[in-house]
Design an enzyme around this catalytic site. Structure first.
Site, PDB file in Angstrom:
ATOM      1  N   ASN A  37      31.103  66.908  53.585  1.00  0.00           N
ATOM      2  CA  ASN A  37      31.926  67.722  54.467  1.00  0.00           C
ATOM      3  C   ASN A  37      32.853  68.627  53.660  1.00  0.00           C
ATOM      4  O   ASN A  37      33.233  68.293  52.538  1.00  0.00           O
ATOM      5  CB  ASN A  37      32.764  66.826  55.394  1.00  0.00           C
ATOM      6  CG  ASN A  37      31.889  65.916  56.247  1.00  0.00           C
ATOM      7  OD1 ASN A  37      30.700  66.180  56.423  1.00  0.00           O
ATOM      8  ND2 ASN A  37      32.457  64.831  56.748  1.00  0.00           N
ATOM      9  N   ASP A  43      35.626  69.921  55.280  1.00  0.00           N
ATOM     10  CA  ASP A  43      36.769  70.108  56.186  1.00  0.00           C
ATOM     11  C   ASP A  43      38.089  69.539  55.665  1.00  0.00           C
ATOM     12  O   ASP A  43      39.153  69.819  56.221  1.00  0.00           O
ATOM     13  CB  ASP A  43      36.440  69.498  57.574  1.00  0.00           C
ATOM     14  CG  ASP A  43      36.049  68.008  57.521  1.00  0.00           C
ATOM     15  OD1 ASP A  43      35.237  67.583  58.361  1.00  0.00           O
ATOM     16  OD2 ASP A  43      36.557  67.283  56.645  1.00  0.00           O
ATOM     17  N   HIS A  53      29.768  69.424  48.626  1.00  0.00           N
ATOM     18  CA  HIS A  53      29.417  70.754  49.135  1.00  0.00           C
ATOM     19  C   HIS A  53      30.609  71.689  49.118  1.00  0.00           C
ATOM     20  O   HIS A  53      30.635  72.681  49.841  1.00  0.00           O
ATOM     21  CB  HIS A  53      28.823  70.643  50.550  1.00  0.00           C
ATOM     22  CG  HIS A  53      27.486  69.959  50.548  1.00  0.00           C
ATOM     23  ND1 HIS A  53      26.921  69.438  51.683  1.00  0.00           N
ATOM     24  CD2 HIS A  53      26.613  69.703  49.554  1.00  0.00           C
ATOM     25  CE1 HIS A  53      25.744  68.897  51.383  1.00  0.00           C
ATOM     26  NE2 HIS A  53      25.544  69.044  50.093  1.00  0.00           N
ATOM     27  N   SER A  95      22.708  62.936  58.621  1.00  0.00           N
ATOM     28  CA  SER A  95      21.295  62.912  59.027  1.00  0.00           C
ATOM     29  C   SER A  95      20.400  62.693  57.814  1.00  0.00           C
ATOM     30  O   SER A  95      19.188  62.541  57.946  1.00  0.00           O
ATOM     31  CB  SER A  95      20.939  64.243  59.697  1.00  0.00           C
ATOM     32  OG  SER A  95      21.192  65.308  58.774  1.00  0.00           O
ATOM     33  N   ASN A 138      25.718  55.151  62.023  1.00  0.00           N
ATOM     34  CA  ASN A 138      25.284  56.369  62.713  1.00  0.00           C
ATOM     35  C   ASN A 138      24.833  55.975  64.119  1.00  0.00           C
ATOM     36  O   ASN A 138      24.118  54.976  64.268  1.00  0.00           O
ATOM     37  CB  ASN A 138      24.103  56.987  61.943  1.00  0.00           C
ATOM     38  CG  ASN A 138      23.846  58.422  62.354  1.00  0.00           C
ATOM     39  OD1 ASN A 138      23.851  58.751  63.541  1.00  0.00           O
ATOM     40  ND2 ASN A 138      23.641  59.292  61.372  1.00  0.00           N
TER      41      ASN A 138
HETATM   42  P1  OAD Z   1      24.172  66.729  60.424  1.00  0.00           P
HETATM   43  O1  OAD Z   1      24.680  67.534  61.561  1.00  0.00           O
HETATM   44  O2  OAD Z   1      22.830  67.068  59.813  1.00  0.00           O
HETATM   45  O3  OAD Z   1      24.112  65.188  60.836  1.00  0.00           O
HETATM   46  C1  OAD Z   1      25.241  64.619  61.470  1.00  0.00           C
HETATM   47  C2  OAD Z   1      24.929  63.143  61.660  1.00  0.00           C
HETATM   48  O4  OAD Z   1      26.088  62.522  62.190  1.00  0.00           O
HETATM   49  C3  OAD Z   1      23.780  62.884  62.634  1.00  0.00           C
HETATM   50  O5  OAD Z   1      22.887  61.948  62.052  1.00  0.00           O
HETATM   51  C4  OAD Z   1      24.488  62.297  63.862  1.00  0.00           C
HETATM   52  O6  OAD Z   1      23.694  61.321  64.512  1.00  0.00           O
HETATM   53  C5  OAD Z   1      25.687  61.644  63.214  1.00  0.00           C
HETATM   54  N1  OAD Z   1      26.830  61.451  64.103  1.00  0.00           N
HETATM   55  C6  OAD Z   1      27.188  62.171  65.186  1.00  0.00           C
HETATM   56  N2  OAD Z   1      28.330  61.684  65.725  1.00  0.00           N
HETATM   57  C7  OAD Z   1      28.704  60.631  64.937  1.00  0.00           C
HETATM   58  C8  OAD Z   1      29.786  59.711  64.964  1.00  0.00           C
HETATM   59  N3  OAD Z   1      30.742  59.764  65.901  1.00  0.00           N
HETATM   60  N4  OAD Z   1      29.849  58.759  63.983  1.00  0.00           N
HETATM   61  C9  OAD Z   1      28.881  58.676  63.034  1.00  0.00           C
HETATM   62  N5  OAD Z   1      27.830  59.525  62.953  1.00  0.00           N
HETATM   63  C10 OAD Z   1      27.753  60.486  63.905  1.00  0.00           C
HETATM   64  O7  OAD Z   1      25.306  66.773  59.279  1.00  0.00           O
HETATM   65  P2  OAD Z   1      25.159  66.350  57.761  1.00  0.00           P
HETATM   66  O8  OAD Z   1      24.205  65.208  57.594  1.00  0.00           O
HETATM   67  O9  OAD Z   1      26.522  66.182  57.232  1.00  0.00           O
HETATM   68  O10 OAD Z   1      25.514  71.471  54.081  1.00  0.00           O
HETATM   69  O11 OAD Z   1      24.492  67.675  57.101  1.00  0.00           O
HETATM   70  C11 OAD Z   1      24.363  67.705  55.685  1.00  0.00           C
HETATM   71  C12 OAD Z   1      24.610  69.111  55.237  1.00  0.00           C
HETATM   72  O12 OAD Z   1      23.772  70.050  55.967  1.00  0.00           O
HETATM   73  C13 OAD Z   1      26.014  69.614  55.490  1.00  0.00           C
HETATM   74  O13 OAD Z   1      26.910  69.196  54.497  1.00  0.00           O
HETATM   75  C14 OAD Z   1      25.811  71.106  55.438  1.00  0.00           C
HETATM   76  C15 OAD Z   1      24.549  71.230  56.258  1.00  0.00           C
HETATM   77  O14 OAD Z   1      23.809  72.368  55.905  1.00  0.00           O
HETATM   78  C16 OAD Z   1      26.286  72.439  53.506  1.00  0.00           C
HETATM   79  O15 OAD Z   1      27.251  72.916  54.060  1.00  0.00           O
HETATM   80  C17 OAD Z   1      25.828  72.838  52.155  1.00  0.00           C
END
Ligand code: OAD
Length: 260
Positions: A115, A117, A132, A206, A230
């Site tokens: 993240n 943020d 990132h 994810s 998750n």
């Molecule tokens: P994603 O949006 O790909 O995945 C978010 C994950 O959080 C999903 O698996 C959801 O099921 C889960 N989720 C949702 N609500 C939740 C909660 N309350 N508690 C726990 N989990 C929850 O986001 P990232 O995996 O972070 O890259 O994506 C990875 C990267 O892709 C990001 O850092 C960004 C993006 O492109 C860059 O900015 C370089």
């Protein structure tokens, strides 16, 4: 119509908590990898959730690439300025605070986040490895993704166009864009931590974006006990030792309370 998560009992099974307590207490080094999901309960959109995710509504290549910035620097600048205003307007949630509390209970806890943020830091976590980069920092466009020390703060107000540094170079958000290299020191530190982890928690990701997605598997190969937090199934779910199916803000405080 987005389908709500299947109704998940927020209380973790006692057996899972007992296993967690035993593994955590035996661990010298705990490593945590977080993704956008841990900020979801603060009101920050994730990337890939249908309808609400950032990449569900925008094409990442139109906004989060060096080519996009070259094509339309004002559009990319204002999009990040808007995202940054959003994260500054929200608060860390119980999941962020639980991880800061967990660090007080572990001999060593390394927090690696995808993240940008800054909510972990606002919840009190220290030495956060920002794989990132950060939406709160800027650096001259064209230079490599800096590790923390050589970057610039946003102007207040951010303005409609990218600001420039002293030598007139356009400044850009210090967020890793698609196709860009990760900050070298941050990645090296994250890999080293994963290789030495006794317990590895993957929270709110994810697990689709490399190299972050490989960290839990690297830890597991080196003998770590691995956990996923998750509400949904991910690419990681079938490869970890314990899946805690639910929201970080509901699960993580229970993991901390189980240690009292
Ligand atoms: P994603 O949006 O790909 O995945 C978010 C994950 O959080 C999903 O698996 C959801 O099921 C889960 N989720 C949702 N609500 C939740 C909660 N309350 N508690 C726990 N989990 C929850 O986001 P990232 O995996 O972070 O890259 O994506 C990875 C990267 O892709 C990001 O850092 C960004 C993006 O492109 C860059 O900015 C370089």
């Amino acid at each position: 119509m987005s389908h709500p998560h299947p109704s998940i009992d927020p209380l973790l099974p006692a057996t899972d908590l007992a296993t967690w307590r035993e593994r955590f207490r035996a661990a010298r080094r705990v490593v945590v990898l977080t993704g956008a999901g841990i900020s979801a309960e603060s009101g920050v959109p994730t990337f890939r959730q249908a309808q609400t995710g950032l990449w569900a509504r925008y094409r990442a290549e139109d906004l989060a690439t060096p080519e996009a910035f070259e094509r339309d620097p004002d559009l990319v600048w204002s999009w990040y300025a808007g995202r940054r205003e959003k994260v500054l307007s929200v608060q860390p949630n119980a999941g962020h605070h639980a991880l800061a509390a967990l660090a007080e209970r572990a001999p060593e806890l390394v927090l690696v986040t995808q993240n940008v943020d800054g909510l972990h830091q606002r919840a009190g976590s220290r030495d956060v490895i920002e794989l990132h980069g950060s939406i709160h920092r800027l650096h001259p466009f064209g230079l490599a993704q800096p590790d923390v020390d050589d970057s610039v703060d946003w102007p207040q107000p951010p303005g409609e166009q990218p600001s420039r540094d002293a030598s007139g170079r356009l400044l850009r958000p210090s967020v890793v864009w698609f196709g860009e290299a990760l900050p070298e020191r941050a990645l090296a530190a994250a890999i080293e931590a994963a290789e030495r982890a006794d317990v590895f928690l993957a929270i709110g990701t994810s697990a689709l974006v490399q190299p972050a997605a490989s960290l839990p598997l690297l830890a597991r190969e080196r003998g770590a006990w691995t956990v996923e937090v998750n509400p949904q199934e991910t690419a990681l779910s079938g490869q970890v030792d314990l899946v805690l199916r639910g929201a970080a803000g509901q699960i993580l405080p229970q993991l901390v309370a189980a240690l009292d």
